[in-house]
Design a protein around this motif. Structure first.
Motif, short mmCIF file in Angstrom:
data_model
loop_
_atom_site.label_atom_id
_atom_site.label_comp_id
_atom_site.label_asym_id
_atom_site.label_seq_id
_atom_site.Cartn_x
_atom_site.Cartn_y
_atom_site.Cartn_z
N GLY A 118 4.78 -6.94 17.50
CA GLY A 118 6.08 -6.25 17.66
C GLY A 118 7.15 -6.98 16.28
N ALA A 119 6.25 -7.72 15.50
CA ALA A 119 7.02 -8.22 14.50
C ALA A 119 7.01 -7.06 13.21
CB ALA A 119 6.18 -9.38 13.72
N PRO A 120 8.09 -7.30 12.53
CA PRO A 120 8.38 -6.23 11.54
C PRO A 120 7.34 -5.72 10.39
CG PRO A 120 9.90 -8.15 11.02
CD PRO A 120 9.08 -8.49 12.29
N ASP A 121 6.42 -6.77 10.30
CA ASP A 121 5.57 -6.76 8.93
C ASP A 121 4.11 -6.81 9.16
OD1 ASP A 121 4.17 -6.22 6.81
OD2 ASP A 121 5.09 -7.98 5.77
N PRO A 122 3.47 -5.64 9.97
CA PRO A 122 2.09 -5.78 10.50
C PRO A 122 1.27 -5.98 9.18
CG PRO A 122 2.72 -3.48 10.26
CD PRO A 122 4.13 -4.32 10.03
N VAL A 123 1.66 -5.82 7.95
CA VAL A 123 0.69 -6.11 7.08
C VAL A 123 0.74 -7.37 6.56
CG1 VAL A 123 0.16 -5.13 4.35
CG2 VAL A 123 1.29 -3.64 6.21
N GLY A 124 1.75 -8.15 6.73
CA GLY A 124 1.86 -9.37 6.08
C GLY A 124 0.63 -10.09 6.73
N GLY A 125 0.27 -9.87 7.89
CA GLY A 125 -0.82 -10.85 8.53
C GLY A 125 -2.26 -10.49 8.34
N VAL A 126 -2.54 -9.27 7.49
CA VAL A 126 -3.73 -9.13 7.50
C VAL A 126 -4.15 -8.85 5.97
CG1 VAL A 126 -4.36 -7.88 9.42
CG2 VAL A 126 -3.09 -6.80 7.41
N PRO A 127 -4.09 -10.09 5.25
CA PRO A 127 -4.45 -9.93 3.89
C PRO A 127 -5.89 -9.78 3.44
CG PRO A 127 -4.03 -12.32 4.39
CD PRO A 127 -3.72 -11.22 5.73
N LEU A 135 -11.60 -4.21 1.96
CA LEU A 135 -11.84 -3.23 2.91
C LEU A 135 -11.00 -2.22 3.07
CD1 LEU A 135 -12.33 -5.92 5.65
CD2 LEU A 135 -14.24 -4.64 4.52
N LEU A 136 -9.75 -2.04 2.66
CA LEU A 136 -8.86 -1.00 2.74
C LEU A 136 -7.81 -1.00 1.63
CD1 LEU A 136 -8.09 -1.03 6.74
CD2 LEU A 136 -9.28 0.59 5.59
N SER A 137 -7.12 -0.07 1.27
CA SER A 137 -6.45 0.11 0.46
C SER A 137 -5.07 -0.14 1.05
CB SER A 137 -6.22 1.34 -0.26
OG SER A 137 -5.84 2.44 0.84
N PRO A 138 -3.94 -0.60 0.17
CA PRO A 138 -2.74 -0.97 0.64
C PRO A 138 -2.05 0.25 1.36
CG PRO A 138 -2.93 -1.74 -1.61
CD PRO A 138 -4.22 -1.12 -1.39
N ASP A 139 -2.21 1.42 0.69
CA ASP A 139 -1.88 2.49 1.14
C ASP A 139 -2.39 2.83 2.71
OD1 ASP A 139 -0.30 4.47 0.09
OD2 ASP A 139 -2.25 6.12 -0.09
N ASP A 140 -3.32 2.56 2.92
CA ASP A 140 -3.76 2.79 4.32
C ASP A 140 -3.09 1.88 5.34
OD1 ASP A 140 -5.73 4.58 3.31
OD2 ASP A 140 -7.28 3.24 3.23
N LEU A 141 -2.92 0.83 5.01
CA LEU A 141 -2.11 -0.40 5.94
C LEU A 141 -0.73 0.20 5.66
CD1 LEU A 141 -3.67 -3.47 4.61
CD2 LEU A 141 -3.83 -2.47 6.79
N HIS A 169 -14.50 1.80 5.63
CA HIS A 169 -13.82 1.52 7.05
C HIS A 169 -12.52 2.41 7.43
CE1 HIS A 169 -15.57 -2.27 6.03
NE2 HIS A 169 -15.62 -2.44 7.33
N ALA A 170 -11.97 2.41 8.62
CA ALA A 170 -10.99 3.20 8.86
C ALA A 170 -10.09 2.23 9.81
CB ALA A 170 -11.49 4.38 9.73
N ILE A 171 -8.97 2.51 9.86
CA ILE A 171 -8.01 1.83 10.78
C ILE A 171 -7.63 2.58 12.28
CG2 ILE A 171 -5.97 0.41 11.20
CD1 ILE A 171 -5.70 0.23 8.23
N MET A 172 -7.85 2.28 13.41
CA MET A 172 -7.48 2.96 14.52
C MET A 172 -6.27 2.17 14.89
SD MET A 172 -9.49 5.29 15.03
CE MET A 172 -8.92 5.72 16.64
N VAL A 173 -5.00 3.10 15.02
CA VAL A 173 -3.72 2.33 15.46
C VAL A 173 -3.68 3.11 16.76
CG1 VAL A 173 -1.25 2.02 15.17
CG2 VAL A 173 -3.06 2.66 13.18
#
Ligand code: C2E
Ligand code: CA
Ligand code: CA
Length: 713
Positions: A118-127, A135-141, A169-173
């Protein structure tokens, strides 16, 4: 022309190349987009059966979090089989992985999972997912974050670059539909390569089909375009051909001829004397057209074109207009050779033209002009050839004439006359002279022939021989002729002696079928002249063309009570044949015969037979151009009815003739000839016509030796 075509071809090449490129790009793009779509569908479909399991795990996590809230961090925590996160222990991850172990083979293998708290920045934690392991582009995140906050429960985000390359890879949300605020979301990193591999084969087939379809439609469109283009090229070529050729004969037209002549003169410069022009006109083509119809006229012109190209094989032959052709001679350096060619051409007309079984005589008039130095221009050369052609036409046709500088002066004079005639009509410079006609029976004055005279303000009296042909050429004769007709009727109606007849000349050029009889009727009505006193003189040239219409009009004139005379009888080609076409009231023997009477036995015979013919047809015979006593005696002996000539009176005013000679003038030649004429006539009535008039005349002159006496009127 050629370079513009090459330019166009290059443009067409580049356009089609661009189209092919665009097409390939389109096929590629559609392949990528479709693959992406299928991938998303595949991943989502694989995930759906595990939704509940994952939901349970997330619920457990949520509960755990409620009991033991993380002290240090909110947001995403990465779990991999090796690492542990505060939210997802390795065993939980293993369970998650187990539950997500999708149908093997085409399964998406879970590589890592992140629980979103529930934190605002999910990207921050998956560098590591993108920065370290790429593995993934910033765009995908970014897309993943957006999906977490959206209302959608399940979103698959395949890794694909902007230019369509798929990553591994792909991300499943995933976020349960009815999740509370505290319920964490889940991001799962899955391997898409296997699914991608399984999609590769059907995609290849689909791409091949789409590509093939596109290519086919492209080729089809190309073919259609090419056909249109080809049609256009062909139409253009036809237009070009039509613009440069005469469709009837296939010969080059005037535009081409002028251009080629200009070019030849420009290139020749010092050698310009090698260049000559022949203008060739078909004689009496209008008559051929009128007599045989336009279809035969067309074939006739084609034959003319063929004969010209045969004789002038190495020269440019063109059709300039209706029946006018031109030849450009570029390699003939002497006039002798040009003359020989013209002679050959005239000779080539001798062979008859047979069209639809009808034999038509071909006759050509040719005017020739040659450049003498480099200063000559095409217009001048053509003008000179035209003057020469005019001369050829007026010197009896079926011949050729060379241009000579005098022709310019003649043309100038003609032009002056033409302009003068317009003024003459306007300023009333015409008047009529009358030449008397006497009866050989009793010497009485029967009537007059009206002959036009032009009183030019500076040149004095101009004879009709000079201006009538020009008036005929220019069409002015119609107006002049109408003036003569009206004037002659008007004057004759005012003569003191109302017995005298008046004869009016009508030339073929002024004869308008269907119109002429109205003009005659109008003149009679205006003048109130008794129609019986009017006589119209026509020549056989009128009957050559459009015979039926002419005869109809002549009949209409005759129906008015006017008589019709055939003038200049015997000078044409077939005067005799025309006598059978129309019941003429009078025949006028041409002065050429009269003037040879007594000198040439065959002329005597001709005159005798014309008179005999007149008698049998019951037609009055007039002899014109009678200048001597002997001629008068011979004509009288032959049985001729009327005489007209200088001997009896030159064209003058009626008043003078009436005052001087109401009957034969008796005082010439000692006044001895009138009784001889009478005696000759009486003798001709008693006996058959003598074969040799000359011998007869001599006998008569000797035999009659009586003193002059007053003739009976
Ligand atoms: P034409 O109709 O044959 O007229 C006779 C011509 O012969 C007249 O010439 C006349 O002057 C001339 N002539 C008469 N007697 C003698 C003679 O004894 N000896 C010689 N040598 N000539 C004689 P003119 O008046 O000069 O007319 C010449 C031609 O011009 C006429 O020939 C006619 O074809 C035409 N013409 C004259 N007036 C008219 C007219 O009002 N309308 C039309 N359409 N043509 C006309
Ligand atoms: Ca006449
Ligand atoms: Ca005449």
């Amino acid at each position: 022309m050629a370079s513009s075509l090459a330019k166009r071809n290059i443009v067409i090449f580049f356009i089609s190349m661009s189209l092919v490129l665009l097409l390939a790009l389109g096929v590629y793009a559609s392949n990528r987009l479709l693959t992406q779509w299928l991938l998303v569908r595949g991943l989502e479909q694989a995930f759906i059966p595990h939704k509940n399991d994952i939901r349970d795990i997330l619920q457990t996590l949520e509960e755990k979090r409620k009991r033991q809230p993380p002290a240090h961090l909110s947001g995403l925590r990465l779990s991999t089989p090796e690492t542990s996160s505060p939210h997802l222990r390795p065993d939980q991850f293993a369970r998650l992985k187990d539950s997500l172990q999708l149908n093997s083979g085409t399964s998406a293998v879970v590589d890592a999972a992140v629980v979103f708290t529930g934190a605002p920045d999910p990207v921050g934690g998956v560098p590591d997912w993108y920065e370290n392991n790429l593995l993934l582009s910033p765009d995908d995140l970014t897309k993943a974050r957006a999906a977490l906050t959206s209302n959608k429960a399940l979103t698959a985000i395949p890794d694909m670059t902007w230019y369509g390359r798929f990553g591994a890879h792909a991300i499943m949300v995933f976020r349960p539909e009815d999740a509370s605020e505290a319920m964490p979301g889940l991001l799962v990193l899955v391997t898409q390569s296997e699914l991608l591999t399984s999609l590769a084969q059907p995609m290849r087939s689909i791409t091949a089909a789409v590509g093939g379809l596109c290519l086919a439609s492209f080729v089809f469109a190309g073919i259609l375009l090419w056909m249109r283009f080809h049609d256009q090229v062909r139409t253009n070529r036809n237009i070009q051909y039509l613009a440069h050729h005469d469709t009837l004969t296939g010969l080059p037209n005037r535009a081409v001829f002028n251009a080629r002549l200009n070019e030849a003169l420009r290139l020749a410069q010092a050698k310009a004397s090698n260049i000559g022009v022949m203008l060739i006109d078909v004689d009496k083509f209008k008559e051929i057209n009128d007599t045989h119809g336009h279809g035969i006229g067309d074939v006739f012109l084609q034959i003319v074109g063929e004969r010209l190209t045969t004789v002038f094989a190495n020269h440019l032959v063109a059709r300039l207009s209706g029946d006018e052709f031109a030849v450009m001679l570029t390699t003939t350096s002497d006039t002798g050779r040009m003359t020989r060619l013209a002679t050959e051409m005239i000779a080539a007309t001798a062979a008859p033209c047979v069209i639809d079984g009808r034999e038509i005589k071909l006759s050509l008039s040719i005017g020739i002009a040659r450049a003498t130095d480099g200063s000559w221009r095409a217009t001048r050369l053509l003008h000179c050839a035209d003057l020469a052609l005019y001369r050829a036409k007026h010197s009896g046709r079926s011949t050729f004439s060379w241009y000579t500088p005098e022709l310019d002066a003649e043309a100038k004079k003609r032009k002056e006359i033409e302009n003068g005639l317009i003024k003459a009509l306007k300023f009333d410079q015409f008047h009529l002279a009358y030449q008397p006609q006497y009866s050989l029976k009793d010497g009485s004055l029967k009537g007059y022939e009206a002959l036009i005279r032009w009183e030019h303000p500076s040149k004095g009296t101009i004879r009709p021989d000079v201006f009538v042909p020009i008036a005929e050429d220019t069409g002015l004769i119609e107006e002049i002729g109408t003036w003569v007709l009206n004037r002659a009727c008007f004057e004759a109606a005012h003569w003191e002696n109302t017995e005298r007849r008046v004869a009016v000349n009508m030339s073929a050029a002024q004869f308008v079928a269907g119109e002429s009889h109205k003009r005659v009727a109008q003149a009679l009505q205006n003048s109130q002249l008794d129609p019986k006193r009017l006589e119209i003189e026509i020549t056989e040239s009128l009957l050559i063309s459009n015979t039926d219409a002419v005869i109809e009009t002549l009949r209409q004139i005759r129906d008015l009570g006017v008589s019709i005379a055939m003038d200049d009888f015997g000078t044409g080609y077939s005067s005799l044949s025309y006598l059978s076409l129309f019941p003429f009231d009078k025949i006028k023997i041409d002065k050429a015969f009269v003037q040879n009477l007594g000198k040439d036995a065959s002329t005597d015979a001709i005159v005798t037979s014309i008179v005999g013919l007149g008698r049998s047809l019951d037609v009055t015979i007039t002899a014109e151009g009678v200048e001597t006593e002997e001629q008068a005696i011979l004509l009288s002996a032959a049985g001729c009815d009327l005489v007209q000539g200088f001997m009896f009176g030159k064209p003058d005013t009626v008043e003078k003739h009436e005052a001087n000679f109401p009957v034969f003038p008796l005082n010439t030649s000692g006044g001895r000839w009138f009784p001889q004429i009478q005696a000759a006539r009486q003798s001709s009535q008693k006996t058959a016509l003598p074969p040799k008039l000359s011998q007869y005349a001599t006998r008569m002159t000797k035999a009659v030796d009586t003193p002059p006496s007053e003739p009976s009127a």
